[in-house]
Design a protein around this motif. Structure first.
Motif, PDB file in Angstrom:
ATOM      1  N   GLY A 164      24.795 -17.677  -9.924  1.00 23.90           N
ATOM      2  CA  GLY A 164      25.065 -16.523  -9.074  1.00 23.90           C
ATOM      3  C   GLY A 164      23.977 -16.177  -8.086  1.00 23.90           C
ATOM      4  N   CYS A 165      23.710 -14.877  -8.005  1.00 28.22           N
ATOM      5  CA  CYS A 165      22.807 -14.331  -6.989  1.00 28.22           C
ATOM      6  C   CYS A 165      21.908 -13.264  -7.608  1.00 28.22           C
ATOM      7  CB  CYS A 165      23.647 -13.706  -5.869  1.00 28.22           C
ATOM      8  SG  CYS A 165      22.710 -12.820  -4.620  1.00 28.22           S
ATOM      9  N   ARG A 166      20.618 -13.341  -7.288  1.00 26.38           N
ATOM     10  CA  ARG A 166      19.679 -12.279  -7.660  1.00 26.38           C
ATOM     11  C   ARG A 166      19.560 -11.344  -6.458  1.00 26.38           C
ATOM     12  NH1 ARG A 166      14.989 -14.911  -8.672  1.00 26.38           N
ATOM     13  NH2 ARG A 166      15.676 -15.244 -10.808  1.00 26.38           N
ATOM     14  N   PHE A 167      19.816 -10.061  -6.702  1.00 26.80           N
ATOM     15  CA  PHE A 167      19.720  -9.027  -5.674  1.00 26.80           C
ATOM     16  C   PHE A 167      18.531  -8.135  -6.008  1.00 26.80           C
ATOM     17  CE2 PHE A 167      21.137  -4.623  -4.411  1.00 26.80           C
ATOM     18  CZ  PHE A 167      20.897  -4.767  -3.053  1.00 26.80           C
ATOM     19  N   THR A 168      17.624  -7.981  -5.065  1.00 26.92           N
ATOM     20  CA  THR A 168      16.478  -7.098  -5.235  1.00 26.92           C
ATOM     21  C   THR A 168      16.568  -5.986  -4.203  1.00 26.92           C
ATOM     22  OG1 THR A 168      15.125  -8.951  -5.988  1.00 26.92           O
ATOM     23  CG2 THR A 168      13.950  -6.965  -5.293  1.00 26.92           C
ATOM     24  N   LEU A 169      16.481  -4.753  -4.672  1.00 29.32           N
ATOM     25  CA  LEU A 169      16.446  -3.579  -3.806  1.00 29.32           C
ATOM     26  C   LEU A 169      15.073  -2.953  -3.964  1.00 29.32           C
ATOM     27  CD1 LEU A 169      19.070  -0.747  -3.469  1.00 29.32           C
ATOM     28  CD2 LEU A 169      16.679  -0.212  -3.853  1.00 29.32           C
ATOM     29  N   ILE A 170      14.392  -2.761  -2.851  1.00 31.24           N
ATOM     30  CA  ILE A 170      13.103  -2.063  -2.848  1.00 31.24           C
ATOM     31  C   ILE A 170      13.238  -0.864  -1.926  1.00 31.24           C
ATOM     32  CG2 ILE A 170      10.639  -2.169  -2.311  1.00 31.24           C
ATOM     33  CD1 ILE A 170      10.806  -5.217  -2.866  1.00 31.24           C
ATOM     34  N   ASN A 171      12.984   0.324  -2.471  1.00 22.82           N
ATOM     35  CA  ASN A 171      12.968   1.554  -1.685  1.00 22.82           C
ATOM     36  C   ASN A 171      11.504   1.929  -1.485  1.00 22.82           C
ATOM     37  OD1 ASN A 171      14.258   4.950  -2.312  1.00 22.82           O
ATOM     38  ND2 ASN A 171      13.335   4.118  -0.489  1.00 22.82           N
ATOM     39  N   GLY A 195       0.781  -1.231   0.000  1.00 19.87           N
ATOM     40  CA  GLY A 195       0.000   0.000   0.000  1.00 19.87           C
ATOM     41  C   GLY A 195       0.812   1.281   0.000  1.00 19.87           C
ATOM     42  N   ARG A 196       2.124   1.166  -0.051  1.00 19.01           N
ATOM     43  CA  ARG A 196       2.979   2.366  -0.079  1.00 19.01           C
ATOM     44  C   ARG A 196       3.697   2.461  -1.418  1.00 19.01           C
ATOM     45  NH1 ARG A 196       6.885   2.716   4.903  1.00 19.01           N
ATOM     46  NH2 ARG A 196       7.350   4.695   3.876  1.00 19.01           N
ATOM     47  N   PRO A 197       3.994   3.688  -1.870  1.00 14.39           N
ATOM     48  CA  PRO A 197       4.753   3.830  -3.113  1.00 14.39           C
ATOM     49  C   PRO A 197       6.172   3.315  -2.908  1.00 14.39           C
ATOM     50  CG  PRO A 197       4.540   5.962  -2.014  1.00 14.39           C
ATOM     51  CD  PRO A 197       3.697   4.984  -1.243  1.00 14.39           C
ATOM     52  N   ALA A 198       6.748   2.744  -3.970  1.00  9.70           N
ATOM     53  CA  ALA A 198       8.101   2.195  -3.878  1.00  9.70           C
ATOM     54  C   ALA A 198       8.720   2.130  -5.265  1.00  9.70           C
ATOM     55  CB  ALA A 198       8.063   0.800  -3.257  1.00  9.70           C
ATOM     56  N   VAL A 199      10.033   2.033  -5.290  1.00 14.32           N
ATOM     57  CA  VAL A 199      10.760   1.719  -6.512  1.00 14.32           C
ATOM     58  C   VAL A 199      11.513   0.421  -6.266  1.00 14.32           C
ATOM     59  CG1 VAL A 199      10.889   4.048  -7.477  1.00 14.32           C
ATOM     60  CG2 VAL A 199      12.664   3.294  -5.889  1.00 14.32           C
ATOM     61  N   ARG A 200      11.556  -0.412  -7.307  1.00 12.47           N
ATOM     62  CA  ARG A 200      12.124  -1.755  -7.183  1.00 12.47           C
ATOM     63  C   ARG A 200      13.163  -1.973  -8.271  1.00 12.47           C
ATOM     64  NH1 ARG A 200      11.567  -6.845  -9.303  1.00 12.47           N
ATOM     65  NH2 ARG A 200      11.569  -8.556  -7.798  1.00 12.47           N
ATOM     66  N   PHE A 201      14.268  -2.589  -7.876  1.00 17.87           N
ATOM     67  CA  PHE A 201      15.359  -2.934  -8.786  1.00 17.87           C
ATOM     68  C   PHE A 201      15.721  -4.385  -8.585  1.00 17.87           C
ATOM     69  CE2 PHE A 201      15.618   1.511  -7.929  1.00 17.87           C
ATOM     70  CZ  PHE A 201      15.959   2.081  -9.139  1.00 17.87           C
ATOM     71  N   GLU A 202      16.075  -5.053  -9.672  1.00 15.61           N
ATOM     72  CA  GLU A 202      16.538  -6.434  -9.600  1.00 15.61           C
ATOM     73  C   GLU A 202      17.784  -6.556 -10.464  1.00 15.61           C
ATOM     74  OE1 GLU A 202      14.757 -10.412 -11.350  1.00 15.61           O
ATOM     75  OE2 GLU A 202      13.564  -9.657  -9.661  1.00 15.61           O
ATOM     76  N   ARG A 203      18.820  -7.143  -9.890  1.00 21.05           N
ATOM     77  CA  ARG A 203      20.073  -7.381 -10.607  1.00 21.05           C
ATOM     78  C   ARG A 203      20.513  -8.813 -10.332  1.00 21.05           C
ATOM     79  NH1 ARG A 203      18.589  -2.977 -11.907  1.00 21.05           N
ATOM     80  NH2 ARG A 203      19.782  -1.064 -12.125  1.00 21.05           N
ATOM     81  N   THR A 204      21.176  -9.425 -11.302  1.00 22.66           N
ATOM     82  CA  THR A 204      21.760 -10.747 -11.107  1.00 22.66           C
ATOM     83  C   THR A 204      23.263 -10.624 -11.279  1.00 22.66           C
ATOM     84  OG1 THR A 204      19.754 -11.811 -11.919  1.00 22.66           O
ATOM     85  CG2 THR A 204      21.752 -13.150 -11.875  1.00 22.66           C
ATOM     86  N   TYR A 205      23.978 -11.155 -10.312  1.00 24.96           N
ATOM     87  CA  TYR A 205      25.438 -11.098 -10.306  1.00 24.96           C
ATOM     88  C   TYR A 205      25.998 -12.512 -10.330  1.00 24.96           C
ATOM     89  CZ  TYR A 205      24.462  -6.331  -8.823  1.00 24.96           C
ATOM     90  OH  TYR A 205      23.985  -5.045  -8.755  1.00 24.96           O
ATOM     91  N   GLY A 206      27.098 -12.704 -11.016  1.00 27.49           N
ATOM     92  CA  GLY A 206      27.741 -14.006 -11.131  1.00 27.49           C
ATOM     93  C   GLY A 206      28.623 -14.316  -9.933  1.00 27.49           C
ATOM     94  N   HIS A 207      28.084 -14.145  -8.763  1.00 31.34           N
ATOM     95  CA  HIS A 207      28.809 -14.396  -7.512  1.00 31.34           C
ATOM     96  C   HIS A 207      27.877 -15.141  -6.563  1.00 31.34           C
ATOM     97  CE1 HIS A 207      32.065 -11.676  -8.578  1.00 31.34           C
ATOM     98  NE2 HIS A 207      31.147 -10.807  -8.969  1.00 31.34           N
ATOM     99  N   PRO A 208      28.445 -15.889  -5.611  1.00 30.81           N
ATOM    100  CA  PRO A 208      27.596 -16.536  -4.608  1.00 30.81           C
ATOM    101  C   PRO A 208      26.885 -15.500  -3.739  1.00 30.81           C
ATOM    102  CG  PRO A 208      29.929 -17.175  -4.343  1.00 30.81           C
ATOM    103  CD  PRO A 208      29.860 -16.176  -5.443  1.00 30.81           C
ATOM    104  N   VAL A 209      25.774 -15.915  -3.168  1.00 28.62           N
ATOM    105  CA  VAL A 209      24.979 -15.040  -2.304  1.00 28.62           C
ATOM    106  C   VAL A 209      25.854 -14.415  -1.214  1.00 28.62           C
ATOM    107  CG1 VAL A 209      23.127 -15.034  -0.571  1.00 28.62           C
ATOM    108  CG2 VAL A 209      22.780 -16.193  -2.754  1.00 28.62           C
TER     109      VAL A 209
END
Length: 181
Positions: free
Chosen positions: A99-106, A11-25
């Protein structure tokens, strides 16, 4: 440029990013959840108490006053969430093939900060990508970082909510913007 998306998060506004890196979590966790790793790409210097309820301190961002927040989630090496002024930042890591999927949500305090913050995170995540690739990076406020203004203008042109004051710039009333990336 990998763009962020505008979403509603509980219910809140947000911006979301997803990146995949070739490294372990674990390697990506070290880059996104420790003060030493954050120093390469995050817009502020960070000191954090690594537990839920711990204090997180932000300093050294030329566009913001220093401030403190609270660690909301701390589940190494998968999840970190914390408050930052009126916003909330959520980092989620997931092992994927190669690798690892990194998700950032602001999660945003105000809807009109979406384009401004999305542009800031786009610049920061470019620095993170360089750091994880072993390239020398000097941080999102450096001369070598992706320029923020063109990224911001692209987000505004795409229709992402905008209009919040820009740090370091005067608004139509001659007042300086106070917060943001």
């Amino acid at each position: 440029m990998d763009r962020g998306t505008y979403i509603e998060y509980h219910g809140r506004p947000a911006v979301r990013f997803e990146r995949t890196y070739g490294h372990p979590v674990e390697r990506v966790w070290e880059a996104v959840a420790t003060p030493e790793g954050l120093a390469h790409w995050f817009p502020s210097a960070v000191a954090l108490e690594p537990y839920v309820g711990g204090k997180i301190t932000f300093s050294g961002d030329p566009n913001m006053e220093g401030t403190t927040g609270e660690v909301l989630e701390f589940e190494p090496p998968r999840r970190l969430a914390f408050s930052w002024s009126g916003d909330e930042l959520r980092f989620e890591l997931e092992a994927v093939d190669g690798g690892c999927r990194f998700t950032l949500i602001n999660v945003l305090e105000a809807r009109d900060t979406a384009a401004r913050n999305a542009a800031g995170w786009t610049v920061c995540l470019a620095e993170l990508g360089g750091h994880l690739a072993g390239e020398p990076v000097a941080g999102p406020h450096s001369e070598s970082a992706t320029p923020w203004r063109p990224v911001y203008e692209e987000y505004v042109a795409s229709g992402m909510p905008s209009g919040a004051p820009i740090p370091g710039e005067e608004d139509e009333h001659g007042e300086q913007g106070e917060h943001g990336e």
